[in-house]
Scaffold this motif. Structure first.
Motif, PDB file in Angstrom:
ATOM      1  N   GLU A 118       0.931  -1.176  -0.108  1.00  0.00           N
ATOM      2  CA  GLU A 118      -0.080   0.064   0.068  1.00  0.00           C
ATOM      3  C   GLU A 118       1.017   1.152   0.110  1.00  0.00           C
ATOM      4  O   GLU A 118       0.511   2.197  -0.414  1.00  0.00           O
ATOM      5  CB  GLU A 118      -0.915   0.056   1.306  1.00  0.00           C
ATOM      6  CG  GLU A 118      -1.988  -1.102   1.135  1.00  0.00           C
ATOM      7  CD  GLU A 118      -2.744  -1.164   2.482  1.00  0.00           C
ATOM      8  OE1 GLU A 118      -3.510  -1.852   2.683  1.00  0.00           O
ATOM      9  OE2 GLU A 118      -2.467  -0.008   3.336  1.00  0.00           O
ATOM     10  N   ASP A 119       2.143   1.197   0.866  1.00  0.00           N
ATOM     11  CA  ASP A 119       2.785   2.274   0.828  1.00  0.00           C
ATOM     12  C   ASP A 119       3.766   2.417  -0.333  1.00  0.00           C
ATOM     13  O   ASP A 119       4.666   1.492  -0.548  1.00  0.00           O
ATOM     14  CB  ASP A 119       3.563   2.323   2.329  1.00  0.00           C
ATOM     15  CG  ASP A 119       4.207   3.687   2.479  1.00  0.00           C
ATOM     16  OD1 ASP A 119       5.072   4.312   1.664  1.00  0.00           O
ATOM     17  OD2 ASP A 119       3.803   4.113   3.648  1.00  0.00           O
ATOM     18  N   LEU A 120       3.668   3.373  -1.034  1.00  0.00           N
ATOM     19  CA  LEU A 120       4.701   3.796  -2.395  1.00  0.00           C
ATOM     20  C   LEU A 120       5.904   4.693  -1.756  1.00  0.00           C
ATOM     21  O   LEU A 120       6.327   5.359  -2.823  1.00  0.00           O
ATOM     22  CB  LEU A 120       3.987   4.282  -3.395  1.00  0.00           C
ATOM     23  CG  LEU A 120       2.589   3.376  -3.680  1.00  0.00           C
ATOM     24  CD1 LEU A 120       1.932   4.118  -4.586  1.00  0.00           C
ATOM     25  CD2 LEU A 120       3.327   2.149  -4.430  1.00  0.00           C
ATOM     26  N   SER A 121       6.373   4.609  -0.515  1.00  0.00           N
ATOM     27  CA  SER A 121       7.453   5.415  -0.461  1.00  0.00           C
ATOM     28  C   SER A 121       8.758   4.576  -1.077  1.00  0.00           C
ATOM     29  O   SER A 121       8.834   3.666  -1.076  1.00  0.00           O
ATOM     30  CB  SER A 121       7.745   5.689   0.959  1.00  0.00           C
ATOM     31  OG  SER A 121       6.642   5.669   1.824  1.00  0.00           O
ATOM     32  N   PRO A 122       9.718   5.573  -1.332  1.00  0.00           N
ATOM     33  CA  PRO A 122      10.888   4.856  -2.019  1.00  0.00           C
ATOM     34  C   PRO A 122      11.590   4.230  -0.998  1.00  0.00           C
ATOM     35  O   PRO A 122      11.675   4.432   0.229  1.00  0.00           O
ATOM     36  CB  PRO A 122      11.687   5.957  -2.436  1.00  0.00           C
ATOM     37  CG  PRO A 122      11.009   7.221  -2.055  1.00  0.00           C
ATOM     38  CD  PRO A 122       9.753   7.066  -1.566  1.00  0.00           C
ATOM     39  N   TYR A 142       8.362   1.918  -6.983  1.00  0.00           N
ATOM     40  CA  TYR A 142       8.049   2.721  -8.243  1.00  0.00           C
ATOM     41  C   TYR A 142       7.132   1.916  -9.362  1.00  0.00           C
ATOM     42  O   TYR A 142       6.617   2.608 -10.007  1.00  0.00           O
ATOM     43  CB  TYR A 142       9.610   2.931  -8.794  1.00  0.00           C
ATOM     44  CG  TYR A 142       9.768   4.115  -9.854  1.00  0.00           C
ATOM     45  CD1 TYR A 142      10.246   4.286 -10.976  1.00  0.00           C
ATOM     46  CD2 TYR A 142       8.849   5.441  -9.433  1.00  0.00           C
ATOM     47  CE1 TYR A 142      10.598   5.271 -11.873  1.00  0.00           C
ATOM     48  CE2 TYR A 142       8.874   6.453 -10.322  1.00  0.00           C
ATOM     49  CZ  TYR A 142       9.604   6.284 -11.522  1.00  0.00           C
ATOM     50  OH  TYR A 142       9.791   7.664 -12.213  1.00  0.00           O
ATOM     51  N   ALA A 154       3.833   2.449  -8.313  1.00  0.00           N
ATOM     52  CA  ALA A 154       3.302   3.782  -8.393  1.00  0.00           C
ATOM     53  C   ALA A 154       2.980   4.009  -9.846  1.00  0.00           C
ATOM     54  O   ALA A 154       2.443   4.949 -10.106  1.00  0.00           O
ATOM     55  CB  ALA A 154       4.314   4.794  -7.989  1.00  0.00           C
ATOM     56  N   ASP A 185      -4.788   5.718   4.698  1.00  0.00           N
ATOM     57  CA  ASP A 185      -4.335   5.832   3.464  1.00  0.00           C
ATOM     58  C   ASP A 185      -5.358   5.853   2.358  1.00  0.00           C
ATOM     59  O   ASP A 185      -5.981   4.818   2.009  1.00  0.00           O
ATOM     60  CB  ASP A 185      -3.188   4.901   3.161  1.00  0.00           C
ATOM     61  CG  ASP A 185      -1.659   5.502   3.523  1.00  0.00           C
ATOM     62  OD1 ASP A 185      -0.732   4.955   3.224  1.00  0.00           O
ATOM     63  OD2 ASP A 185      -1.863   6.475   4.268  1.00  0.00           O
ATOM     64  N   PHE A 210       3.505   9.245  -1.021  1.00  0.00           N
ATOM     65  CA  PHE A 210       3.755   9.236  -2.493  1.00  0.00           C
ATOM     66  C   PHE A 210       2.513   8.666  -2.861  1.00  0.00           C
ATOM     67  O   PHE A 210       1.876   7.648  -2.627  1.00  0.00           O
ATOM     68  CB  PHE A 210       5.224   8.220  -2.557  1.00  0.00           C
ATOM     69  CG  PHE A 210       6.306   8.889  -2.146  1.00  0.00           C
ATOM     70  CD1 PHE A 210       6.652   8.931  -0.780  1.00  0.00           C
ATOM     71  CD2 PHE A 210       7.093   9.457  -3.176  1.00  0.00           C
ATOM     72  CE1 PHE A 210       7.804   9.325  -0.284  1.00  0.00           C
ATOM     73  CE2 PHE A 210       8.340  10.136  -2.926  1.00  0.00           C
ATOM     74  CZ  PHE A 210       8.615  10.184  -1.149  1.00  0.00           C
ATOM     75  N   LEU A 211       2.098   9.173  -4.089  1.00  0.00           N
ATOM     76  CA  LEU A 211       0.833   8.797  -4.732  1.00  0.00           C
ATOM     77  C   LEU A 211       1.009   8.032  -5.784  1.00  0.00           C
ATOM     78  O   LEU A 211       2.312   8.020  -6.690  1.00  0.00           O
ATOM     79  CB  LEU A 211       0.040   9.994  -4.795  1.00  0.00           C
ATOM     80  CG  LEU A 211      -0.171  10.980  -3.796  1.00  0.00           C
ATOM     81  CD1 LEU A 211      -0.935  12.080  -4.478  1.00  0.00           C
ATOM     82  CD2 LEU A 211      -1.153  10.338  -2.749  1.00  0.00           C
ATOM     83  N   HIS A 212       0.130   7.314  -6.342  1.00  0.00           N
ATOM     84  CA  HIS A 212       0.349   6.565  -7.543  1.00  0.00           C
ATOM     85  C   HIS A 212      -0.087   7.857  -8.696  1.00  0.00           C
ATOM     86  O   HIS A 212      -0.664   8.648  -8.437  1.00  0.00           O
ATOM     87  CB  HIS A 212      -1.101   5.516  -7.691  1.00  0.00           C
ATOM     88  CG  HIS A 212      -1.193   4.697  -8.893  1.00  0.00           C
ATOM     89  ND1 HIS A 212      -1.889   5.057  -9.799  1.00  0.00           N
ATOM     90  CD2 HIS A 212      -0.515   3.694  -9.025  1.00  0.00           C
ATOM     91  CE1 HIS A 212      -1.925   4.086 -10.905  1.00  0.00           C
ATOM     92  NE2 HIS A 212      -0.905   3.303 -10.394  1.00  0.00           N
ATOM     93  N   ILE A 213       0.433   7.542  -9.998  1.00  0.00           N
ATOM     94  CA  ILE A 213       0.394   8.518 -10.843  1.00  0.00           C
ATOM     95  C   ILE A 213      -1.010   8.751 -11.373  1.00  0.00           C
ATOM     96  O   ILE A 213      -1.275  10.064 -11.538  1.00  0.00           O
ATOM     97  CB  ILE A 213       1.033   8.081 -12.076  1.00  0.00           C
ATOM     98  CG1 ILE A 213       0.701   6.770 -12.537  1.00  0.00           C
ATOM     99  CG2 ILE A 213       2.520   8.094 -11.849  1.00  0.00           C
ATOM    100  CD1 ILE A 213       1.508   6.378 -14.150  1.00  0.00           C
ATOM    101  N   VAL A 218       9.056   1.791 -16.840  1.00  0.00           N
ATOM    102  CA  VAL A 218       9.476   1.035 -15.491  1.00  0.00           C
ATOM    103  C   VAL A 218       8.744  -0.531 -15.568  1.00  0.00           C
ATOM    104  O   VAL A 218       9.741  -1.239 -15.132  1.00  0.00           O
ATOM    105  CB  VAL A 218       8.719   1.743 -14.493  1.00  0.00           C
ATOM    106  CG1 VAL A 218       8.473   0.943 -12.980  1.00  0.00           C
ATOM    107  CG2 VAL A 218       9.109   3.099 -14.339  1.00  0.00           C
TER     108      VAL A 218
END
Lengths: 461, 513
Positions: A304-308, A315, A318, B320, B350-353, B425
C-alpha cells in the motif's frame, strides 16, 4: 579447528565502535530518516506513533502509520518515548539493538562451528582427509560473525532507528535452533520471525530439512557410492537397494528423522498460540486480531505504501496501471514461492545454505526491503566461505555493493532534497541493486553445486 | 432527520445551483463533524472544505439570481464584478431556515473588502499623501444606487463608524457628528443608532441609516477626508496564522502560531489572573502523514509539556487513500502570554500516478484551520428596541457570536514520479525479474556431465544445412530407411509432417472448389 586469532578482540571492537557512534556523536546522524534503512514496516518513529495512539485508546494501526506487531509496541514503546538530552532520539532503543546484534553474531558463530564440525565428519567418512588438512580453511563461524558485526550495513541498521536487528535475530535463532536440533528454539525463532515480518515463513522448508536430515553435508549419493563396492562406472548409477552398510556409514547416511520434526511442529503450535494470545490481549479493545492481520500482513502483501526504498516494487506500483496491479502483486510474490521447490529439490542436502538462498531471494523481492535484510544474508553468506571460495564475480559484487551504497543516498538527495534529480535516478540504483542480488544468488548456488561436483569427482577418483 | 443520507443530494443541488464543485464533498470522507469548534449541536453540524476551489463571478451570478430582482434593481445592482473581484476579500453566505412559525426564510450575505483608489492631485500639498483616500459609492462601484427592488419591503444602507474610530473622534471632541473638520459624510443620514452597554472603557459604535433614494434622487454615499486620521480596527484577541516548516520533499512540520493583539491587551488590562481558552480544528489530507506524538507547544518561545497547555485533544487519524485526518485541540493558558506556537511533524506521502491532479507540481492544499476563542464574542446591543430597528442585519449583530479565526490554507509540494515512464518501469522491472528467474532455474537445471558433453560435441560439429537434410530425410523415409541422429529426427519428422499437411490442404482446397 582453530578459530580466527583475536576473534573476541575484533568482536569487542565492533561493539565499541557502535557505542562510540552512539555516545560520541552529539548530533543526530539522521540515519532513521534514510529510506534504505527504515522502511514503513521497521521505522521506530512509526512505532512511537503507534504507541502514542495506543496510549490514547485508539487502535495503533489507525492513521496508516504503524504496521508492525503489537508485541513490539509493548516491548519497545516505552523505550521510544524516553528522551535523553543531547543524544539522538531512540537512544535506549539503539543501545538495545547493539546487544541484539551481539547476540545474533554469537549465534552465527555457533552455527558456523556446528557446520565446520559436520563438514569434517563427513569428509572423514568419505576419506577426503586431505581436504581436511588443506590450508586455507577458514573457521566459518568466526569469519561469518565478524563479517556480520563489521558490515557497514549492519552498523547502519543498528544505529538507524529501525527494528530490523530484531527480525534478523529471530531468523538466526531459527537457523541456529534447527542446526543444533533444539526444536523449541527453532520453533520460537521461526514463529516470531514470521510474526514480525511475513517472509521468513518460507524458512519452514530448510528448518524442517535441517531438523530431519541434519546439517550441510555432501550429497548422500556420495556416501552410498562410497559404500557400494560393485558399481564402478558412471556416477549417475542410483541403486537404492544397496548392500548392507557398514556401521560407520549408518551415521553418515542421512535418514529423515521424523521425531525431531514432530517435536518442532508441536513447539510451533505452542509458540503460535502464545503469540496470537498475547496479540489479541494487547489489541482487545481496538480491533482484535483481524485488524492486525489486515494491517500487517495485508499491508505487506498489497504494497500500500509507495515510499521509495532500495527495492524496485515502490516505483513499479506507483506507475503500473490499476488494471494490472493485482496481477503483478501475484507475480512478484509467486516468484519467491515458485523457487522454493526447485531449490529444495536440488539443495536438500545443504539445508543451511538453502536457508541462506531463501533469505536472499526474499530480501530481493519483498515489498519493503532495506539494508538490514542484506546485512543478514551477507553475514550468512560468509558461513559458506569455504565452499564458495571459487565463486565468480566476487570482486564485481563487492564493488557493486559499495557503489550502490554510496550512490543510492546521493541519488535520493538529488531527487528529494535538491529537486535537480528525478525519481528515475533513485530507481536506477534500486534496479542495479536488484541485479547485484540476482548475480549473488545465482553465482552462489552455481558455485555450491560446482563444489558438490568437485567432491563427487574426488570421491570417484 | 437523516443528515448523512441526504448529504449527497444537498451537495449536488448546491453544486448545480452555484456552479461550484461542492459535489466533491459528497463522499463521507470529505466532510466532518467538529465537536467543539462551532459550539453547537454536534450531531447536526457538518463541515467540509475545498481549498483548491476559487470563488469567482460564476458563483456570484447564480447566487444573485436567488434575489427577487437579481442584480437588475435595488442594492444588488451596485455589484459591478470587476470592482468586487479587485478587492481583498469576498465571501458569500447562504442561510436557509425553515420553521413552523415563519416558514422558509432565506438569508443571503455577501461580504466584500474593498480599497478605494488613491487619487493623486498635484495641486494639493504634500500633506495630502497621508490622508486616507476619499471614496464614494460611485467611485467604488462605478454606479449609483437608483431605485428600489419592487418586491422588497425595505431597502437600506447602513454606514458604521467603528468603536475605535469613535474613541479617536471623541478624543478630538467631535462626538457623533457626521460632518466635521476630519471628514465629510454626505448625504445626511436619516437615522442614527448608537450602541448601548459596551464593554467598560469602550465607546459606542455608531451606525447611520440611509433610506431615501429613488430613481430621481440617486444616493451617492461618500466620505471625503480632510485631515489625516488614524484608528485601529478591532481584532480577534490572538492573531492566528499557520505555516509550513522544513525543506525538501520528504518531511516537514505544520506550525500554528497565535500572537497576542491589542484587543487581548485591552481585555487583559481589565481582568487579572484570567485564562484564555482556544479551540483549534484542523483537517489534514492523508498524504500529509502527521505524527501526532510529535505535537509540541511553545509559550513565549519556550517549549512546554503538552499536558500543561492542552486541556483536551481529539484525534481522528487518516487512512491511506481513504479519508483525511482531523485534529481538535482545546488549549488553556494565562491571558498574559504573548505568543503561543504549536508544531506537528509530518512525512510527505507518495501517490500513484493516477492520483495526482492535473498540475501536480503546484502542490497540494491543506484546508484552513479554524481557531475559536470561546471567551470572546462580538455582540452589540442598541438603545432602540428591535421593532423600531426592523433590520435583520442589526438583529444579527445583536446575536452573541463567538470570535472565529480562519488560518491560511497551506500549499504542500509533494514529489512527483516521472509521469511518462509507466511502460519503461514495467519493462525494466520485469526484465530484472526474468533475468533472476531464468538464470536461477538454468543453474539448478544443469546436470553433471553436460559440460563434458558440450565440450565433446563442440569438437565434431559440421554445419548442418536444412534443406538438403530435409530432402535426404524425406527420401530415406520414402525408402523406409531410418537415418540421422536421434536428436534431430523428431525435429525433422515434425517438419516433414507439417509440410505434408500444408500440401494436402492446398490440394484439398483446389479439389473442393
Amino acid at each position: 579447528m582453530a578459530g580466527i586469532r583475536g576473534y573476541w578482540n575484533l568482536a569487542a571492537a565492533a561493539i565499541a565502535f557502535r557505542l562510540l557512534l552512539l555516545l560520541c556523536f552529539p548530533k543526530d546522524l539522521h540515519l532513521g530518516s534514510r529510506p534504505e534503512v527504515a522502511t514503513p514496516l521497521t521505522s521506530l518513529r512509526r512505532l512511537a506513533e503507534g504507541y502514542w495512539l495506543k496510549q490514547a485508546s485508539m487502535s495503533p494501526y489507525s492513521g496508516s502509520m504503524y504496521h508492525g506487531s503489537p508485541l513490539l509496541l509493548s516491548f519497545l514503546g516505552q523505550l521510544t518515548i524516553r528522551r535523553v538530552e543531547g543524544r539522538p532520539p531512540h537512544f535506549y532503543c539503539s543501545l538495545m539493538f547493539v546487544v541484539v546484534d551481539f547476540i545474533t553474531a554469537v549465534l552465527i558463530r555457533a552455527t558456523g562451528q556446528k557446520l565446520l564440525l559436520s563438514r569434517h565428519k563427513s569428509f572423514q567418512v568419505l576419506n577426503l582427509s586431505k581436504l581436511v588438512e588443506a590450508s586455507g580453511i577458514v573457521n566459518p563461524g568466526d569469519f561469518a560473525s565478524l563479517v556480520y558485526l563489521w558490515n557497514p550495513l549492519t552498523i547502519v541498521t543498528c544505529m538507524g532507528s529501525s527494528t530490523s536487528p530484531i527480525d534478523n535475530l529471530m531468523v538466526v535463532m531459527a537457523i541456529y535452533g534447527a542446526c543444533s536440533r533444539i526444536a523449541p528454539l527453532a520453533a520460537f525463532g521461526w514463529v516470531f520471525a514470521t510474526h514480525l515480518s511475513l517472509y521468513p515463513i518460507i524458512l519452514i522448508v530448510p528448518v524442517i530439512l535441517l531438523l530431519g536430515y541434519g546439517l550441510d553435508a555432501p550429497p548422500s549419493k556420495l556416501f552410498l557410492h562410497k559404500t557400494s563396492d560393485a558399481s564402478s562406472s558412471c556416477a549417475l548409477n542410483q541403486s537404492p537397494d544397496n548392500s548392507e552398510a557398514p556401521k560407520l556409514t549408518d551415521n553418515a547416511i542421512h535418514t529423515f528423522s521424523w521425531v525431531q520434526v514432530l517435536h518442532f511442529v508441536l513447539w510451533v503450535f505452542i509458540w503460535l498460540c502464545f503469540v496470537l494470545l498475547l496479540s489479541s490481549i494487547s489489541l482487545k479493545d481496538v480491533g482484535g486480531l483481524s485488524e492486525m492481520f489486515r494491517k500487517t500482513y495485508g499491508f505487506i502483501l498489497t504494497v500500500e505504501d509507495l515510499s521509495p526504498n532500495i527495492g524496485v516494487l515502490w516505483y513499479f506500483f506507483a506507475e503500473v496501471f490499476d488494471f494490472f496491479r493485482n496481477f503483478f502483486l501475484i507475480v512478484f510474490h509467486v516468484n519467491i514461492l515458485f523457487m522454493i521447490l526447485p531449490l529444495a529439490i536440488r539443495l536438500k542436502h545443504r539445508s543451511c545454505f538453502l536457508a541462506f538462498v531463501y533469505i536472499a531471494i526474499s530480501s530481493m523481492l519483498k515489498s519493503y526491503p532495506s539494508v538490514g535484510d542484506s546485512a543478514l544474508y551477507l553475514g550468512l553468506l560468509a558461513l559458506f566461505c569455504n565452499e564458495l571460495a571459487d565463486m565468480h564475480f566476487s570482486f564485481f559484487l563487492f564493488c557493486g555493493y559499495i557503489g550502490v551504497s554510496l550512490l543510492s543516498p546521493v541519488m535520493h538527495n538529488l531527487w528529494i532534497w535538491r529537486g535537480t534529480g528525478n525519481a528515475n535516478f533513485y530507481f536506477a540504483t534500486g534496479l542495479a541493486y536488484a541485479c547485484l542480488q540476482t548475480v549473488l544468488v545465482v553465482e552462489s548456488v552455481s558455485s555450491m553445486l560446482k563444489h558438490d561436483r568437485m567432491l563427487r569427482k574426488l570421491v570417484k577418483a | 432527520m437523516e443528515i448523512d443520507a441526504t448529504w449527497k443530494d444537498l451537495t449536488h443541488a448546491l453544486s448545480g445551483l452555484f456552479c461550484a464543485s461542492i459535489n466533491f464533498l459528497e463522499s463521507s470522507t470529505s466532510y466532518f463533524a467538529p465537536s467543539w469548534a462551532f459550539r453547537s449541536n454536534v450531531s447536526n453540524l457538518r463541515y467540509g472544505a475545498l481549498p483548491r476551489e476559487a470563488v469567482c463571478t460564476e458563483n456570484l451570478t447564480p447566487w444573485l439570481k436567488l434575489l427577487p430582482c437579481r442584480d437588475k434593481a435595488g442594492l444588488a445592482s451596485l455589484l459591478d464584478r470587476p470592482s468586487i473581484y479587485k478587492g481583498y476579500y469576498h465571501s458569500q453566505r447562504l442561510q436557509l431556515t425553515s420553521t413552523k412559525s415563519t416558514g422558509m426564510v432565506l438569508k443571503q450575505t455577501l461580504t466584500v473588502v474593498l480599497k478605494p483608489d488613491v487619487q493623486r492631485n498635484s495641486a494639493h500639498s504634500s500633506l495630502d499623501n497621508s490622508i486616507q483616500p476619499s471614496w464614494s459609492v460611485s467611485s467604488m462601484f462605478k454606479k449609483n444606487v437608483t431605485g428600489l427592488c419592487v418586491p422588497a419591503k425595505t431597502s437600506r444602507i447602513f454606514f458604521e463608524l467603528e468603536t475605535n474610530m469613535v474613541v479617536e473622534l471623541e478624543k478630538l471632541g467631535y462626538g457623533d457628528s457626521w460632518s466635521n473638520s476630519i471628514f465629510d459624510l454626505s448625504p445626511n443620514p436619516v437615522r442614527v443608532f448608537k450602541e448601548s452597554n459596551p464593554l467598560p472603557g469602550r465607546s459606542n459604535s455608531i451606525i447611520y441609516e440611509y433610506i431615501n433614494y429613488s430613481e430621481h434622487e440617486p444616493l451617492d454615499l461618500g466620505m471625503k477626508w480632510k485631515l489625516p486620521f488614524i484608528w485601529s480596527c478591532s481584532q480577534s484577541p490572538f492573531h492566528a496564522s499557520r505555516f509550513l516548516m522544513g525543506s525538501g520533499n520528504e518531511r516537514g512540520s505544520i506550525a500554528i502560531s497565535l500572537q497576542s493583539t491589542e484587543s487581548n491587551k485591552e481585555f487583559l488590562a481589565k481582568s487579572h489572573g484570567c485564562t484564555v481558552q482556544v479551540l483549534i480544528f484542523q483537517v489534514v489530507p492523508w498524504y500529509v502523514k502527521v505524527y501526532y506524538h510529535t505535537l509540541q507547544v511553545f509559550i513565549d518561545g519556550k517549549p512546554q509539556s503538552a499536558s500543561d497547555v492542552i486541556e483536551k485533544i481529539q484525534v481522528s487519524p487518516s487512512e491511506d487513500k481513504l479519508f483525511p485526518g482531523t485534529l481538535e485541540l482545546m488549549l488553556r493558558y494565562p491571558c498574559s502570554v504573548q505568543s503561543v506556537a504549536l508544531t506537528l511533524d509530518f512525512d510527505k506521502g507518495f501517490l500513484h500516478i493516477d492520483e495526482y491532479p492535473p498540475d501536480a507540481n503546484q502542490g497540494f492544499d491543506i484546508p484552513s484551520a479554524l481557531v475559536t476563542f470561546p471567551n470572546f464574542h462580538s455582540s452589540r446591543s442598541y438603545v432602540e428596541d428591535n421593532l423600531s430597528i426592523n433590520s435583520p442585519l442589526l438583529l444579527k449583530f445583536q446575536e452573541k457570536n463567538v470570535v472565529r479565526s480562519y488560518t491560511e490554507a497551506l500549499l504542500v509540494p509533494l514529489t512527483t514520479p516521472d509521469f511518462s515512464m509507466p511502460y519503461n518501469v514495467i519493462t525494466f522491472t520485469c526484465t530484472v525479474l526474468a533475468l533472476y528467474f531464468g538464470s536461477l532455474l538454468n543453474v539448478l537445471r544443469r546436470r553433471v556431465g553436460e559440460e563434458e558433453r558440450l565440450l565433446n560435441s563442440k569438437g565434431n560439429t559440421t554445419r548442418i544445412r536444412l534443406i538438403p537434410l530435409l530432402l535426404s530425410k524425406f527420401s530415406s523415409k520414402l525408402k523406409g530407411r531410418t537415418d540421422g541422429t536421434p536428436k534431430s529426427s523428431s525435429l525433422l519428422g515434425s517438419k516433414f509432417l507439417f509440410i505434408l499437411v500444408v500440401v494436402l490442404a492446398v490440394l484439398w482446397h483446389y479439389i473442393a472448389n
